[in-house]
Design an enzyme around this catalytic site. Structure first.
Site, PDB file in Angstrom:
ATOM      1  N   HIS A  86       0.851  -1.206   0.000  1.00  0.00           N
ATOM      2  CA  HIS A  86       0.000   0.000   0.000  1.00  0.00           C
ATOM      3  C   HIS A  86       0.890   1.262   0.000  1.00  0.00           C
ATOM      4  O   HIS A  86       0.862   2.078   0.922  1.00  0.00           O
ATOM      5  CB  HIS A  86      -0.861  -0.059   1.260  1.00  0.00           C
ATOM      6  CG  HIS A  86      -2.043   0.851   1.291  1.00  0.00           C
ATOM      7  ND1 HIS A  86      -1.958   2.215   1.151  1.00  0.00           N
ATOM      8  CD2 HIS A  86      -3.351   0.572   1.473  1.00  0.00           C
ATOM      9  CE1 HIS A  86      -3.164   2.737   1.254  1.00  0.00           C
ATOM     10  NE2 HIS A  86      -4.032   1.761   1.457  1.00  0.00           N
ATOM     11  N   GLU A 114      -0.428   1.521  -5.407  1.00  0.00           N
ATOM     12  CA  GLU A 114      -0.254   0.260  -4.700  1.00  0.00           C
ATOM     13  C   GLU A 114      -0.205  -0.918  -5.673  1.00  0.00           C
ATOM     14  O   GLU A 114      -0.981  -0.955  -6.626  1.00  0.00           O
ATOM     15  CB  GLU A 114      -1.427   0.063  -3.734  1.00  0.00           C
ATOM     16  CG  GLU A 114      -1.672   1.287  -2.862  1.00  0.00           C
ATOM     17  CD  GLU A 114      -3.013   1.244  -2.135  1.00  0.00           C
ATOM     18  OE1 GLU A 114      -3.473   0.143  -1.798  1.00  0.00           O
ATOM     19  OE2 GLU A 114      -3.592   2.320  -1.914  1.00  0.00           O
TER      20      GLU A 114
END
Ligand code: TA6
Length: 282
Positions: free
Chosen positions: A155, A257
């Site tokens: 992320h 991400e």
């Protein structure tokens, strides 16, 4: 001086500081196996770490590269983004050469993870700093006796000077699920992604490398093993609702991400899976 890896205290939590001869630097927290800082040689910080991030050893740290596993976002019944980002990892390997530093951090099941997700697993995050490149690799092994399935992501919070001026190239023509618009499936028809509002998209099956243009700084973003790309910026209102973000924090970050979100990855007993994201300062 050859590359070095030192154990440091980073805001009260144990972390590893990697440094290469060429001048690259990175910090990886053992909590969550989360990369918190990356500075390519002769350059500036490329990851966004919120100045209001909580480092209490139990809350998720806002920024850097949180590891989402075995669930991305709210795609299931587990805690949001899974179980690793709020758990300590252990150092499994540290290696340096003249030009690189490598660390591998490891998680395995515990009574706590078993209570949430009853599976035997090993999840290892390997971080390599080499020249102007950061490689982050997640390897998952099913060490149990039955198959399991998961979604996952790295992320990555990229630091940008001003998000409205940043340009993300490489997503033209891809379909995406727009979580900021009732999960509608849309097709990207612009040459570049420009963030001027809340953005929360899962792009499907992205095979091309991406390029982030941020003023005079460019960043190449490659992924292997992770089929999807998530682009997230909370924008003003949602950012204000995040206690661990400053009011203007959304202006200086863009999450790009590497994810396996649309389809779950299935692993039989004894099988492994590897996904990698590489950031290349250009
Ligand atoms: O990856 C995008 C996302 O799933 C967004 O929907 C947003 O909620 C973000 O992650 C951050 O989640 P967090 O739980 O860290 O606040």
């Amino acid at each position: 001086m050859p590359a070095t890896i030192e154990t440091i205290d980073f805001h009260g939590q144990p972390a590893l500081a990697l440094a290469t001869q060429a001048g690259a630097r990175a910090v990886v927290s053992l909590f969550g196996a989360q990369v918190l800082s990356w500075i390519p040689p002769g350059s500036e910080e490329r990851l966004y770490l919120s100045p209001a991030a909580v480092n209490d050893g139990s809350s998720a740290i806002r920024g850097g590269i949180p590891v989402c596993f075995p669930q991305f976002a709210g795609l299931g019944k587990l805690p949001k983004h899974g179980i690793l980002r709020t758990r300590p990892s252990v150092v499994n390997e540290q290696r340096t050469g003249d030009d690189y530093a490598l660390v591998t951090l490891r998680f395995t099941e515990t009574d706590e993870t078993w209570a949430i997700w009853p599976q035997n697993f090993v999840a290892e995050l390997t971080v390599v700093v080499d020249g102007g490149r950061l490689d982050v690799e997640l390897e998952v092994e099913n060490t149990g006796h039955a198959p399991f399935a998961f979604t996952a992501a790295l992320h990555t919070y990229l630091r940008v000077r001003e998000v409205e001026n940043a340009r993300l190239e490489g997503l033209y023509g891809h379909n995406y699920r727009d979580s900021a618009d009732h999960d509608r499936i849309k097709r990207d028809s612009g040459d570049v992604v420009v963030v001027e509002d809340e953005t929360d998209r899962v792009y499907h099956d992205v095979k091309r490398p991406l390029l982030l243009r941020d003023g005079n700084r460019n960043l190449g973003i490659n992924a292997e093993g992770f089929p999807d790309v998530v682009v997230w910026n909370p924008w003003e209102e949602r950012c204000a609702a995040l206690a661990d973000m400053p009011a203007n924090g959304f202006r200086h970050m863009l999450c790009v991400e590497a994810a396996a979100a649309r389809q779950r990855i299935e692993l039989d007993a004894g099988e492994s899976w590897v996904g990698r994201q590489s950031l290349i300062a250009l």
